[in-house]
Enzyme design. Sequence first.
Site, PDB file in Angstrom:
ATOM      1  CD  GLU A  90       5.490  65.967  74.334  1.00 20.88           C
ATOM      2  OE1 GLU A  90       6.562  65.545  73.850  1.00 20.88           O
ATOM      3  OE2 GLU A  90       4.418  65.324  74.265  1.00 20.88           O
ATOM      4  CG  MET A 106       3.979  72.034  73.727  1.00 24.16           C
ATOM      5  SD  MET A 106       3.481  70.913  75.078  1.00 24.16           S
ATOM      6  CE  MET A 106       1.730  71.252  75.160  1.00 24.16           C
ATOM      7  N   GLY A 159       3.611  51.122  53.276  1.00 25.10           N
ATOM      8  CA  GLY A 159       2.442  51.676  53.957  1.00 25.10           C
ATOM      9  C   GLY A 159       2.406  53.170  53.676  1.00 25.10           C
ATOM     10  CB  ALA A 164       8.600  53.558  56.020  1.00 21.72           C
ATOM     11  N   GLY A 200       6.724  50.199  59.856  1.00 16.61           N
ATOM     12  CA  GLY A 200       5.765  50.154  60.957  1.00 16.61           C
ATOM     13  C   GLY A 200       6.271  50.878  62.196  1.00 16.61           C
ATOM     14  CG  HIS A 233     -22.216  69.651  37.041  1.00 15.82           C
ATOM     15  ND1 HIS A 233     -21.456  68.589  36.606  1.00 15.82           N
ATOM     16  CD2 HIS A 233     -22.242  70.542  36.020  1.00 15.82           C
ATOM     17  CE1 HIS A 233     -21.049  68.828  35.369  1.00 15.82           C
ATOM     18  NE2 HIS A 233     -21.520  70.010  34.994  1.00 15.82           N
TER      19      HIS A 233
END
Length: 465
Positions: free
Chosen positions: A35, A39, A182, A268, A270, A444
Amino acid sequence: MAGKSFDVVVIGAGPGGYVAAIRASQLSLKVAIVEREHMGGICLNWGCIPTKAMLRSSEVYHLMHRAKEFGLKADGIGYDLDAVVKRSRGIAKQLNSGVGHLMKKNKVEVVMGEASLPAKGKVSVKTVKGTEELTAKSIILATGARARELPGLEADGERVWAYKAALTPPHMPKKLLVIGSGAIGIEFASFYNTLGADTTVVEVMDRVLPVEDAEISAFAKKAFEKQGMKILQKAMVKKLDRSKTKVTAHIEVGGKVEKHDFDTVISAVGIVGNTEGLGLEALGVKVDRTHVVTDEYCRTGVDGLYAIGDIAGAPWLAHKASHEGVMVAELIAGKNKVHPVKPESIAGCTYCHPQVASVGYTEAKAKELGFKVKVGRFPFIGNGKAIALGEPEGLIKTIFDEKTGELLGAHMIGAEVTELIQGYVVGRQLETTEEDLMETVFPHPTLSEMMHESVLDAYDRVIHI
């Protein structure tokens, strides 16, 4: 650690990679995970989790303003944006260290650094101490994706933000433009709009939340506009003129370009897969529009090399990545029954206000595929629990195959639908028919009763409307 060998090396410790590593370890394989940053990947650190923490703050703030409706008193309601962000970052940090703990617990060796594949079965990692060479029988690519940047609309972190700046804002937007409607765009629009930003959303497609069923999109648009958002559909931001204090956006709507001033812009539009610098082309891995091409079992066509999660294409969802990770680990371990992940069985959830959730085909898609459909709907206003909660606005829509009674799709908008959707996901997994769902006794008073009524409505048996 030079030349250490493993059964499996996983590249990327997001929700695909770390889950693949845990499952492989459970199956007695020797595993390492590489990585380069955090993490838990984007999801835990800069995506799913911290955004939900911030949206929860805005939801509570919204409810505080409604205190009188519930017979309660709340005076001097306000917010401290820094404190909201601090809570969100604290939650991300807690989960990040949780993943580190899981790696230890499952005896997965963690190598922090940037990976490349110099040859088949080999992983070279640039770490702070130098380069480490690992060999593995199987390699799982789980390198994820990042925000797509359009020329001229690039984020600068000051006035024009991608998701990281939007999660750690340098200022509170007064007049906000969100490009793209999106899940990511609409969640940020929802958060900042609730906190008082004058919010405009620009969407290039003909409706907001364009992957959702058209009826749900229309319902969402009405709800957002009622909250004071401006929604521009079939619109495009052509250019941004930036200054120290504002951004002038050139927005094309209906063939005309209009100029509008904002103090903040969130882009934003994609995502693109993180495929660079790995050496994939030299290995013969096929990359199509920044995504690795795989078969249904996430195999790349190069022996022993798999790709899971966002890097392997849509749907770009953490839960899809995790399930692919488990499947690939089981495949590598030689398990007999391995089930590929079917994209149409994966639920999508958007945590705007009101929430949106769906699984399976939209009504239009089902018809396009040649199904003769039966459609049921049930509004939140007909549900006792929704009214008691003070959440009477919403809709549940179900789509069945007229011939077989198969549940083809379910689409919801309203309070807590991101939790409700799982009922239909399980139903589809068990190949439930309309009859099974109609004979199931729902408790219910719950919101889930609406799921029952929506099914009944498809077969002209609805009770409460």
